[in-house]
Write a protein that holds these residues in place. Sequence first.
Motif, PDB file in Angstrom:
ATOM      1  N   GLN A  26      10.755  -5.552   6.247  1.00 46.10           N
ATOM      2  CA  GLN A  26       9.735  -6.312   5.535  1.00 46.10           C
ATOM      3  C   GLN A  26       8.421  -6.302   6.311  1.00 46.10           C
ATOM      4  O   GLN A  26       7.347  -6.136   5.732  1.00 46.10           O
ATOM      5  N   LEU A  27       8.514  -6.482   7.634  1.00 45.01           N
ATOM      6  CA  LEU A  27       7.309  -6.489   8.464  1.00 45.01           C
ATOM      7  C   LEU A  27       6.575  -5.152   8.337  1.00 45.01           C
ATOM      8  O   LEU A  27       5.354  -5.103   8.149  1.00 45.01           O
ATOM      9  N   ALA A  28       7.334  -4.059   8.391  1.00 48.37           N
ATOM     10  CA  ALA A  28       6.719  -2.745   8.293  1.00 48.37           C
ATOM     11  C   ALA A  28       6.015  -2.571   6.949  1.00 48.37           C
ATOM     12  O   ALA A  28       4.905  -2.033   6.869  1.00 48.37           O
ATOM     13  N   MET A  29       6.655  -3.047   5.882  1.00 44.21           N
ATOM     14  CA  MET A  29       6.030  -2.920   4.563  1.00 44.21           C
ATOM     15  C   MET A  29       4.733  -3.718   4.493  1.00 44.21           C
ATOM     16  O   MET A  29       3.721  -3.227   3.999  1.00 44.21           O
ATOM     17  N   ILE A  30       4.771  -4.959   4.991  1.00 47.25           N
ATOM     18  CA  ILE A  30       3.565  -5.792   4.943  1.00 47.25           C
ATOM     19  C   ILE A  30       2.455  -5.125   5.745  1.00 47.25           C
ATOM     20  O   ILE A  30       1.325  -4.992   5.284  1.00 47.25           O
ATOM     21  N   LEU A  31       2.814  -4.652   6.962  1.00 46.65           N
ATOM     22  CA  LEU A  31       1.802  -4.058   7.829  1.00 46.65           C
ATOM     23  C   LEU A  31       1.200  -2.792   7.241  1.00 46.65           C
ATOM     24  O   LEU A  31       0.087  -2.399   7.600  1.00 46.65           O
ATOM     25  N   SER A  32       1.936  -2.107   6.340  1.00 47.81           N
ATOM     26  CA  SER A  32       1.315  -0.901   5.812  1.00 47.81           C
ATOM     27  C   SER A  32       0.774  -1.087   4.393  1.00 47.81           C
ATOM     28  O   SER A  32      -0.099  -0.352   3.979  1.00 47.81           O
ATOM     29  N   PHE A  33       1.249  -2.089   3.634  1.00 45.74           N
ATOM     30  CA  PHE A  33       0.764  -2.251   2.258  1.00 45.74           C
ATOM     31  C   PHE A  33      -0.554  -3.015   2.152  1.00 45.74           C
ATOM     32  O   PHE A  33      -1.227  -2.937   1.130  1.00 45.74           O
ATOM     33  N   SER A  59       1.374  -7.108  -7.960  1.00 47.51           N
ATOM     34  CA  SER A  59       2.432  -6.494  -8.762  1.00 47.51           C
ATOM     35  C   SER A  59       2.714  -5.081  -8.271  1.00 47.51           C
ATOM     36  O   SER A  59       3.867  -4.646  -8.236  1.00 47.51           O
ATOM     37  N   LEU A  60       1.674  -4.361  -7.856  1.00 47.48           N
ATOM     38  CA  LEU A  60       1.891  -3.011  -7.319  1.00 47.48           C
ATOM     39  C   LEU A  60       2.673  -3.065  -6.010  1.00 47.48           C
ATOM     40  O   LEU A  60       3.578  -2.265  -5.773  1.00 47.48           O
ATOM     41  N   ALA A  61       2.324  -4.038  -5.159  1.00 49.74           N
ATOM     42  CA  ALA A  61       3.020  -4.164  -3.873  1.00 49.74           C
ATOM     43  C   ALA A  61       4.482  -4.545  -4.098  1.00 49.74           C
ATOM     44  O   ALA A  61       5.373  -4.060  -3.394  1.00 49.74           O
ATOM     45  N   PHE A  62       4.729  -5.396  -5.105  1.00 44.98           N
ATOM     46  CA  PHE A  62       6.099  -5.790  -5.433  1.00 44.98           C
ATOM     47  C   PHE A  62       6.931  -4.554  -5.782  1.00 44.98           C
ATOM     48  O   PHE A  62       8.008  -4.326  -5.231  1.00 44.98           O
ATOM     49  N   VAL A  63       6.385  -3.736  -6.698  1.00 48.48           N
ATOM     50  CA  VAL A  63       7.089  -2.516  -7.113  1.00 48.48           C
ATOM     51  C   VAL A  63       7.307  -1.591  -5.916  1.00 48.48           C
ATOM     52  O   VAL A  63       8.413  -1.073  -5.702  1.00 48.48           O
ATOM     53  N   VAL A  89       6.907  -9.468   0.413  1.00 50.16           N
ATOM     54  CA  VAL A  89       5.990  -8.386   0.779  1.00 50.16           C
ATOM     55  C   VAL A  89       4.719  -8.464  -0.066  1.00 50.16           C
ATOM     56  O   VAL A  89       3.612  -8.313   0.448  1.00 50.16           O
ATOM     57  N   ALA A  90       4.861  -8.747  -1.367  1.00 52.05           N
ATOM     58  CA  ALA A  90       3.687  -8.792  -2.247  1.00 52.05           C
ATOM     59  C   ALA A  90       2.741  -9.907  -1.807  1.00 52.05           C
ATOM     60  O   ALA A  90       1.541  -9.677  -1.610  1.00 52.05           O
ATOM     61  N   VAL A  91       3.272 -11.121  -1.619  1.00 50.95           N
ATOM     62  CA  VAL A  91       2.414 -12.252  -1.278  1.00 50.95           C
ATOM     63  C   VAL A  91       1.776 -12.043   0.098  1.00 50.95           C
ATOM     64  O   VAL A  91       0.562 -12.183   0.269  1.00 50.95           O
ATOM     65  N   ALA A  92       2.592 -11.663   1.078  1.00 51.23           N
ATOM     66  CA  ALA A  92       2.060 -11.542   2.437  1.00 51.23           C
ATOM     67  C   ALA A  92       1.055 -10.405   2.549  1.00 51.23           C
ATOM     68  O   ALA A  92      -0.007 -10.571   3.165  1.00 51.23           O
ATOM     69  N   SER A  93       1.365  -9.249   1.939  1.00 48.70           N
ATOM     70  CA  SER A  93       0.445  -8.123   2.125  1.00 48.70           C
ATOM     71  C   SER A  93      -0.855  -8.347   1.356  1.00 48.70           C
ATOM     72  O   SER A  93      -1.932  -7.994   1.831  1.00 48.70           O
ATOM     73  N   VAL A  94      -0.778  -8.975   0.161  1.00 50.80           N
ATOM     74  CA  VAL A  94      -2.001  -9.232  -0.592  1.00 50.80           C
ATOM     75  C   VAL A  94      -2.840 -10.311   0.095  1.00 50.80           C
ATOM     76  O   VAL A  94      -4.065 -10.208   0.177  1.00 50.80           O
ATOM     77  N   ALA A  95      -2.184 -11.335   0.623  1.00 51.24           N
ATOM     78  CA  ALA A  95      -2.929 -12.386   1.324  1.00 51.24           C
ATOM     79  C   ALA A  95      -3.639 -11.811   2.555  1.00 51.24           C
ATOM     80  O   ALA A  95      -4.831 -12.058   2.782  1.00 51.24           O
ATOM     81  N   LEU A  96      -2.897 -11.002   3.311  1.00 48.49           N
ATOM     82  CA  LEU A  96      -3.486 -10.387   4.508  1.00 48.49           C
ATOM     83  C   LEU A  96      -4.636  -9.453   4.113  1.00 48.49           C
ATOM     84  O   LEU A  96      -5.717  -9.485   4.711  1.00 48.49           O
ATOM     85  N   GLY A  97      -4.395  -8.649   3.081  1.00 48.09           N
ATOM     86  CA  GLY A  97      -5.421  -7.722   2.619  1.00 48.09           C
ATOM     87  C   GLY A  97      -6.656  -8.444   2.112  1.00 48.09           C
ATOM     88  O   GLY A  97      -7.786  -8.038   2.390  1.00 48.09           O
ATOM     89  N   ILE A 115       7.498  -4.211 -14.719  1.00 46.77           N
ATOM     90  CA  ILE A 115       6.348  -4.662 -13.925  1.00 46.77           C
ATOM     91  C   ILE A 115       5.197  -3.677 -14.053  1.00 46.77           C
ATOM     92  O   ILE A 115       4.037  -4.076 -14.177  1.00 46.77           O
ATOM     93  N   ASN A 116       5.510  -2.366 -14.036  1.00 49.26           N
ATOM     94  CA  ASN A 116       4.445  -1.378 -14.212  1.00 49.26           C
ATOM     95  C   ASN A 116       3.711  -1.603 -15.520  1.00 49.26           C
ATOM     96  O   ASN A 116       2.477  -1.540 -15.564  1.00 49.26           O
TER      97      ASN A 116
END
Lengths: 285, 319
Positions: free
Chosen positions: A143-150, A202-206, A85-93, A261-262
């Motif tokens: 996972q898809l839902a998390m990526i799409l919203s993060f 790191s925020l998306a991971f948490v 989720v962290a890698v995909a959402s940050v890359a997309l963002g 992580i925080n």
Amino acid sequence: MTAPVTLRRRLAGLDRLPVALMAVFLAAAAGVWCGLWGTDWSTISGTLREPPSPEHWLGTNRLGQDILERLLAGTATAFEVGLLVAVASVALGAALGGLAGFHAGRRIDTLLTWVIGTIDAIPFYLFVAAIAFAMRGWPGAMQLAMILSFWTLTARLVRTESMRLREREFIAAARASGSTNRRILLRHILPNLAPLLLVQASLAFVAAVKAEVVLSFLGIGLQDSISWGIMIAEASQEILAGHFTNFIAASLALFVLVLSINSLSDGLQERLDPRVRRTPTERLA
Amino acid sequence: MSAGGSRGGFLLDRLVTATALLLGVTLISFTLTVHFGPDPTWEQLGRNPTPEQIEQVRQALGQDRGFLPRYADFLLRLARLDLGHALASGEPVVDLLARAIPVSLLLLAPGFLIGIVLALALAMVAAWRPRGFVDRLCTIVSATGMSLSLVIIVIALQAVFAVWLDWFPARGWRVHDLASYLRHVTVPSLGLIVAGLGYNLRFFRSVFRNVLHDPPVRTARAYGFGDGRIAIRYVLRAAAPPILTRILVAVPLIVISGSLIIEKHFGIPGIGMVTWNAMMSGDQPVMMAVVSLSSVLFVLALSVTDLLTGLLDPKVRGA
């Protein structure tokens, strides 16, 4: 100065304790991936709800499954969900935010800003529920839902940042010396965004690890798998009968991982933002 | 942006943004819960239907039309609050919601409000004396709170207060007077307070720290005004816009995750329970109503806040 050096220097002085704790978690997850431990999480032994013993270090649950095995396998799951989720959402963002910022004020920017605003206006847990509902049992729905919203948070920040960078002299200099758009993006803009993206990741991971716990508790998380969320959901039934090991093991693991992580990402943010003054107490936060 | 600061232009600009967002959230709700949702055709058909029968039912239900006409139809029904009937009980969805929403409000409001007031008070003291006792305490509390999940907090509180100490009921919602209300609402409220405190303390403290450096506050301090007067008349007032926006943005997350988690765990018949049941049983009309109505309400609330801050602060309007 090139970016990797500054990034490395920024990472060098991070607090030791959270780094050490993260290393322990990573080792636990790596052991599961290599098949060293955590492979017997579903094996049912004869003794139900056994207290800790030399055979089962943390005891067994109501089906007689080993809690330590489940905890270790759950650690691997947490990293799988969190990293994906962290890698995909940050890359997309980063990609969409960069696109919007680079073309600020044009139609593509308006469109992307609208999409970001729209996704942010749908309450997260309902969005996940709706996606799980639409996908009906597809295992990647969570996972898809998390990526799409993060991705939207990263996209907002990257958009603002690349609009600011676009006006800077070194970009103008690169353009004047004949660099292509591609080269400017990869050599000048991306390195400047790297620290920000690391913090966002790191925020998306948490957020992903914590959301997994809630979603699995609600029964719309992972299926046919083991995770801390599933352990906690299981424990919520046992706790009224006075069995705490399952609950304490999974909760403590989640707590220590998220705390580490925080604190790492706080340390990182302080190094990135000179306005945040570093005080001893703030390092704990 | 193009309005150049005129009030009419500003209003028009915000109206366009709000309309676009409303279209966006309804489009996503429609796509996920209606378009990709279960096809109601099959529920109306008997066993082994012929292709003609299928076609007939699809036509009767309007399923044979394209995406856009069906979406337009959905918008009209949403605007009239014509939400259909729940599949599980056959009850009109509007009645179901009207019964569940007050329960959730009673359940969540005390914890949410007390949590915010407590966080504001603690953050103010912490920001006032950095590195003082309260500040150190707040740092630890917020680091801990941010690393816990509402799920964990709720289960732990239930174990301690309802099972071990046996002071409060462990489950259910048998509320008929004030005393029974307080007995049932205490443990969930404690959970919400603890869960919200982590993020709120940290955010409010940093807002207050910034405001304490502002010239008006420094002047007030230099004049020797009392601490209480400065805190309320100057700091709280200057910090109000980011704090109000923050609280508003937190409402859907806290209310929805809170009501889902707490109502499921304690078996309380509020909107979270209704949503959870619909999610588990695939009750499409209920899912559609919950997802689209809460998104629409949130967009409206955001737009109104945006409009108010814009009308009050000319700097925002010009931007």
